[in-house]
Write a protein that holds these residues in place. Sequence first.
Motif, short mmCIF file in Angstrom:
data_model
loop_
_atom_site.label_atom_id
_atom_site.label_comp_id
_atom_site.label_asym_id
_atom_site.label_seq_id
_atom_site.Cartn_x
_atom_site.Cartn_y
_atom_site.Cartn_z
N THR A 1 0.82 -1.22 0.00
CA THR A 1 0.00 0.00 0.00
C THR A 1 0.84 1.26 0.00
O THR A 1 0.36 2.34 -0.34
N SER A 2 2.13 1.14 0.39
CA SER A 2 3.00 2.32 0.42
C SER A 2 4.45 1.88 0.31
O SER A 2 4.78 0.72 0.56
N ARG A 3 5.32 2.82 -0.07
CA ARG A 3 6.75 2.50 -0.16
C ARG A 3 7.31 2.16 1.21
O ARG A 3 8.13 1.27 1.35
N ILE A 4 6.86 2.88 2.25
CA ILE A 4 7.37 2.62 3.60
C ILE A 4 7.01 1.21 4.03
O ILE A 4 7.77 0.53 4.71
N THR B 1 -0.99 -7.25 2.42
CA THR B 1 -1.01 -5.89 2.98
C THR B 1 -1.56 -5.89 4.40
O THR B 1 -1.19 -5.04 5.21
N LYS B 2 -2.44 -6.83 4.72
CA LYS B 2 -3.02 -6.89 6.06
C LYS B 2 -2.17 -7.72 7.02
O LYS B 2 -2.29 -7.58 8.23
N GLY B 3 -1.33 -8.60 6.46
CA GLY B 3 -0.49 -9.45 7.29
C GLY B 3 0.91 -8.92 7.41
O GLY B 3 1.26 -8.21 8.35
N ILE B 4 1.75 -9.24 6.41
CA ILE B 4 3.17 -8.90 6.48
C ILE B 4 3.40 -7.41 6.59
O ILE B 4 4.17 -6.93 7.43
N GLU B 5 2.72 -6.61 5.73
CA GLU B 5 2.97 -5.16 5.73
C GLU B 5 2.53 -4.53 7.04
O GLU B 5 3.26 -3.73 7.63
N ARG B 6 1.34 -4.87 7.51
CA ARG B 6 0.82 -4.26 8.74
C ARG B 6 1.68 -4.64 9.94
O ARG B 6 2.00 -3.79 10.80
N VAL B 7 2.08 -5.90 10.03
CA VAL B 7 2.92 -6.35 11.14
C VAL B 7 4.29 -5.66 11.10
O VAL B 7 4.82 -5.23 12.13
N SER B 8 4.86 -5.53 9.90
CA SER B 8 6.17 -4.89 9.76
C SER B 8 6.15 -3.42 10.17
O SER B 8 7.11 -2.92 10.77
N LYS B 9 5.07 -2.74 9.85
CA LYS B 9 4.96 -1.32 10.20
C LYS B 9 4.94 -1.11 11.72
O LYS B 9 5.32 -0.04 12.20
N VAL B 10 4.48 -2.12 12.45
CA VAL B 10 4.45 -2.02 13.92
C VAL B 10 5.74 -2.55 14.53
O VAL B 10 6.36 -1.89 15.38
N LEU B 11 6.17 -3.72 14.09
CA LEU B 11 7.29 -4.40 14.74
C LEU B 11 8.65 -3.76 14.44
O LEU B 11 9.51 -3.70 15.33
N TYR C 1 5.34 -7.73 -5.34
CA TYR C 1 4.20 -6.97 -4.81
C TYR C 1 4.45 -5.46 -4.88
O TYR C 1 3.68 -4.68 -4.32
N LEU C 2 5.54 -5.05 -5.54
CA LEU C 2 5.92 -3.64 -5.61
C LEU C 2 5.31 -3.00 -6.85
O LEU C 2 5.47 -3.51 -7.96
N ASP C 3 4.62 -1.87 -6.69
CA ASP C 3 3.99 -1.23 -7.84
C ASP C 3 5.03 -0.54 -8.72
O ASP C 3 6.18 -0.32 -8.32
N ARG C 4 4.62 -0.17 -9.92
CA ARG C 4 5.54 0.40 -10.90
C ARG C 4 5.97 1.82 -10.56
O ARG C 4 6.97 2.31 -11.08
N LYS C 5 5.21 2.49 -9.69
CA LYS C 5 5.51 3.89 -9.40
C LYS C 5 6.64 4.06 -8.38
O LYS C 5 7.27 5.10 -8.33
#
Length: 445
Positions: free
Chosen positions: A10-13, A165-175, A240-244
């Motif tokens: 959902t985001s680069r971060i 996006t709900k699993g790996i990405e969300r967990v990584s943003k917190v952990l 899973y990385l978008d072209r932008k």
Amino acid sequence: MSLEERKTWTSRIGFVLASAGAAVGLGAIWKFPYMAGTNGGSVFLFPYVLLTFTVGLVLLVAEIALGRTGRGGIVTAYRRLGGPIFVPAGYLGVLTGFLVLCFYSAIGGWTIAYFCEALTGTGLITDQSQLGAHFEELTANPVTALGFQWLFLLINGLIVALDVTKGIERVSKVLMPLLFVMMLVLIVRGLMLPGAMAGVEFLFKFDPEAFTLDGLLAAMGFTFFSLCVGCGCMLTYGSYLDRKTNLLSGCLWIAFLGVVASLLGGLMIMPSVFAFGLDPTAGPGLTFITMPAVFAQIPFGQIFAIMFYLCIVVAAITSSVSMIEILVAFLVDEKKLSRPSASVLSTVALAVVGALPCLSFGMLSDVKFFNRNFFDLFDFFTSNLSLPVGGLVILVLAGWWCWPKVSQDIAGDVPRSNRWFLWLRVMMLVVSPLLVLAVLVSGLM
């Protein structure tokens, strides 16, 4: 699933933190301190940093670019970009990720066990011989060892069962932010101990006379391990990385955070080890045998032990989810399983086969092949053979076989006549393969 339907971060971060989590892992907190301790401190650190931002960065860019260009897991991407001839190499990548997580999950189980002991206050003993015996008892007990390993795998399975996006990405943003904050707190506490600066000097005061070829090769091997390149973790995340998203800047951030985490891992352990006159060359036992003795001797040691082992658990999980994602992506892309079904199947298979390395310190300690138990055999095959071979395949595929497609994907708005691209191509075609071959040959010897 078509190229257009594939989920994206959902985001680069989110992408950077998830990928940095894969790169950080137990390498930063468990492996880097003991590798630095047994290879001369600064004479291991400086080559590692240099190699990370050269060879390691090139491999990282190549692998993530292959994933984004191929829009699939390692087998799918290799088939789309290289044709049938590269498919066996894709299966080798899946096997590598599977075998790494088989023994990595055993260590992950140990980290949870030590975190639980920190919560209860047990295990904080000053006598390292008692701590050594306690560690051997933990790893040799089949019920305890398998129980904690399966708990670790269950946590991973639940995370990857969710949408990426709900699993790996969300967990990584917190952990990931939590991990860095806890590491900084522990570093400040360690630096306040009398004699702690000797540990800092050990890490950062360069001594040319201590430099050895073995130390350089160890630094090169750790570079590949720490960035998690060669088995398809980063390729899968790249799919899973978008072209932008700017791929080059994202890879620079991943490499930077990986190095910072390793430095913080060293600073979290070495000052305390030197402050209490303990042995920095204790090897893999530095985290599980030496550090409890440190916490037993400082005020509020239990609190800092809880934070320390929570750091290791967090680092282990952020890295291991990237490895189980290789398997899940393969089953979803190639076998058309649903993500929950692929997660369950992967977790069960890892629990069954992972029992072999987990029990290598107890029931299966006498079962050996080529004079190695299952734990050492899995580690040797992946670290010394399949990961370097996987790195060579990535360099050949990205730098030669499908360079026009990959370079276009990397470029974005940067002209391919830019000197950056000349350097990148030379590194992919000449320098990086030679260094990876050196690691491969030295590892097999």
